[in-house]
Write an enzyme that holds these catalytic residues in place. Structure first.
Site, PDB file in Angstrom:
ATOM      1  N   MET A 144       0.832  -1.190   0.000  1.00  0.00           N
ATOM      2  CA  MET A 144       0.000   0.000   0.000  1.00  0.00           C
ATOM      3  C   MET A 144       0.872   1.247   0.000  1.00  0.00           C
ATOM      4  O   MET A 144       1.888   1.308   0.693  1.00  0.00           O
ATOM      5  CB  MET A 144      -0.923   0.030   1.221  1.00  0.00           C
ATOM      6  CG  MET A 144      -1.807   1.281   1.244  1.00  0.00           C
ATOM      7  SD  MET A 144      -2.842   1.422   2.693  1.00  0.00           S
ATOM      8  CE  MET A 144      -3.371   3.143   2.492  1.00  0.00           C
ATOM      9  N   SER A 145       0.483   2.234  -0.794  1.00  0.00           N
ATOM     10  CA  SER A 145       1.131   3.535  -0.829  1.00  0.00           C
ATOM     11  C   SER A 145       2.603   3.380  -1.205  1.00  0.00           C
ATOM     12  O   SER A 145       2.907   2.876  -2.284  1.00  0.00           O
ATOM     13  CB  SER A 145       0.927   4.244   0.517  1.00  0.00           C
ATOM     14  OG  SER A 145       1.216   5.620   0.425  1.00  0.00           O
ATOM     15  N   ALA A 146       3.531   3.767  -0.341  1.00  0.00           N
ATOM     16  CA  ALA A 146       4.949   3.576  -0.646  1.00  0.00           C
ATOM     17  C   ALA A 146       5.250   2.102  -0.865  1.00  0.00           C
ATOM     18  O   ALA A 146       6.074   1.738  -1.721  1.00  0.00           O
ATOM     19  CB  ALA A 146       5.812   4.134   0.486  1.00  0.00           C
ATOM     20  N   ALA A 149       4.123   1.274  -4.370  1.00  0.00           N
ATOM     21  CA  ALA A 149       5.105   1.729  -5.354  1.00  0.00           C
ATOM     22  C   ALA A 149       6.292   0.771  -5.408  1.00  0.00           C
ATOM     23  O   ALA A 149       6.841   0.509  -6.486  1.00  0.00           O
ATOM     24  CB  ALA A 149       5.569   3.140  -5.015  1.00  0.00           C
ATOM     25  N   HIS A 168      -1.984  -1.173  -4.067  1.00  0.00           N
ATOM     26  CA  HIS A 168      -3.081  -0.451  -3.408  1.00  0.00           C
ATOM     27  C   HIS A 168      -2.637   0.977  -3.111  1.00  0.00           C
ATOM     28  O   HIS A 168      -1.722   1.214  -2.342  1.00  0.00           O
ATOM     29  CB  HIS A 168      -3.480  -1.152  -2.111  1.00  0.00           C
ATOM     30  CG  HIS A 168      -4.856  -0.803  -1.628  1.00  0.00           C
ATOM     31  ND1 HIS A 168      -5.311   0.501  -1.544  1.00  0.00           N
ATOM     32  CD2 HIS A 168      -5.890  -1.588  -1.204  1.00  0.00           C
ATOM     33  CE1 HIS A 168      -6.555   0.504  -1.091  1.00  0.00           C
ATOM     34  NE2 HIS A 168      -6.934  -0.753  -0.886  1.00  0.00           N
TER      35      HIS A 168
END
Length: 325
Positions: A144-146, A149, A168
């Site tokens: 999720m998020s970082a 990525a 996500h």
């Protein structure tokens, strides 16, 4: 309560406790590019010698592996369906916000930085055959998020390890290559997805192949602009087209588009794209009204929203339909 008032559940995280009979072990990986702690969750009733899938979960900023496990409920799914869950840990020494440094070019290529550490963790668990028997064709990474990525980076740099990826509230490959450009990408979107798709294909090198991807994003995300979710899908369309001529999808022409309402009340749309053989290569879940939160996560978890469809369940099902060939 309106959807607008349910866009986030950001409260004090619950302390992680293993479901009955499951075990959580903290281990350390040390390799050429650095070291990291990680946690391995072994489900109840697991016996060494039974080949199991493995999902690596990459937490977002300001969160620990324990928080991420508790919020996503992934360990409960592991108990239900028998798979191993691995939670690498980012530390405040490496990033003040405990974020994966996805925007650092050193972490965006094979054999370097955090990407190599995460891949090394996967290999270490696979090779610990006295404790686990991992099905190497069913190894996955989600975040999720970082962490999301970073999961994109792992799909681009280690397609020989990971069979599919889950993203996500994340960003496309090399959406940022510095702190400044990463902040810009989070706010407004990254560079042209076709260009980034070509970059991800080149990062795959001799291991290039179509990488199945499932993407979740909240339409009301004010931390990572929702345009990034679309860009992740488009980036992988270009990457996968270059890696497999059997895949020639266009974002504007999904194979199917279905809208549902989650038990918690959020409407959401699921789009799917298939290759020429009819196999689903990409899924894109947009949760209408949800903010920067793990969809369908546990109430009280950090960055979770229980009112959306279960991202954990959807990713598990997607992964199990996509072994590495």
């Amino acid at each position: 309560m309106s959807n607008a008032k349910r866009t986030r559940t950001v409260s004090k995280p619950q302390h992680f406790t293993s479901p009955p009979h499951g075990t959580l072990q903290k281990l350390t990986y040390t390799g050429p590019t650095g070291s990291a702690n990680y946690y391995v969750y072994t489900p109840a009733h697991y016996h060494v010698g039974t080949s199991m899938p493995m999902i690596i979960m990459l937490h977002p900023c300001m969160q620990t592996p324990e928080d991420f496990a508790a919020g996503t409920g992934m360990n409960d799914l592991a108990n239900q369906h028998n798979f191993i869950v691995v939670y690498p840990e980012q530390t405040s020494q490496n990033n003040g916000g405990e974020c994966w440094n996805w925007f650092d070019p050193a972490n965006q290529v094979r054999g370097s930085g955090e990407a190599a550490i995460i891949a090394g963790i996967a290999h270490q668990v696979e090779n610990n055959t006295s404790r686990w028997t991992i099905d190497k064709k069913r190894v996955y990474v989600a975040g999720m998020s970082a962490g999301a990525a970073m999961s994109v980076i792992m799909g681009a740099t280690y397609p020989d390890i990971f069979a599919a990826i889950g993203v996500h509230s994340g960003l496309e490959y090399q959406a940022g290559t510095s702190v400044t450009s990463s902040v810009t990408a989070m706010a407004f979107g990254g560079p042209d997805p076709t260009q980034q798709g070509q970059a991800a294909y080149h990062a795959m090198g001799k291991y290039a192949r179509a990488m199945p991807v499932i993407v979740f994003h909240g339409s009301a995300d004010t931390t990572v602009n929702p345009i990034n979710g679309q860009q992740v899908v488009e980036q992988w369309m270009e990457t996968n087209h270059l890696a497999s001529k059997a895949y020639n999808a266009r974002f504007s022409s999904p194979a199917s588009t279905i809208t549902h309402i989650s038990p918690g009340g959020y409407p959401y749309t699921v789009q799917k794209w298939k290759d020429k053989r009819g196999h689903v290569v990409a899924e894109y879940w947009v949760v209408d009204g949800m903010g920067h939160a793990w969809s369908g996560g546990r109430l009280g978890g950090l960055f979770t929203d229980p009112f959306g469809p279960s991202a954990s369940q959807a990713m598990y099902e997607f992964f199990m339909n996509h072994p590495r060939h």
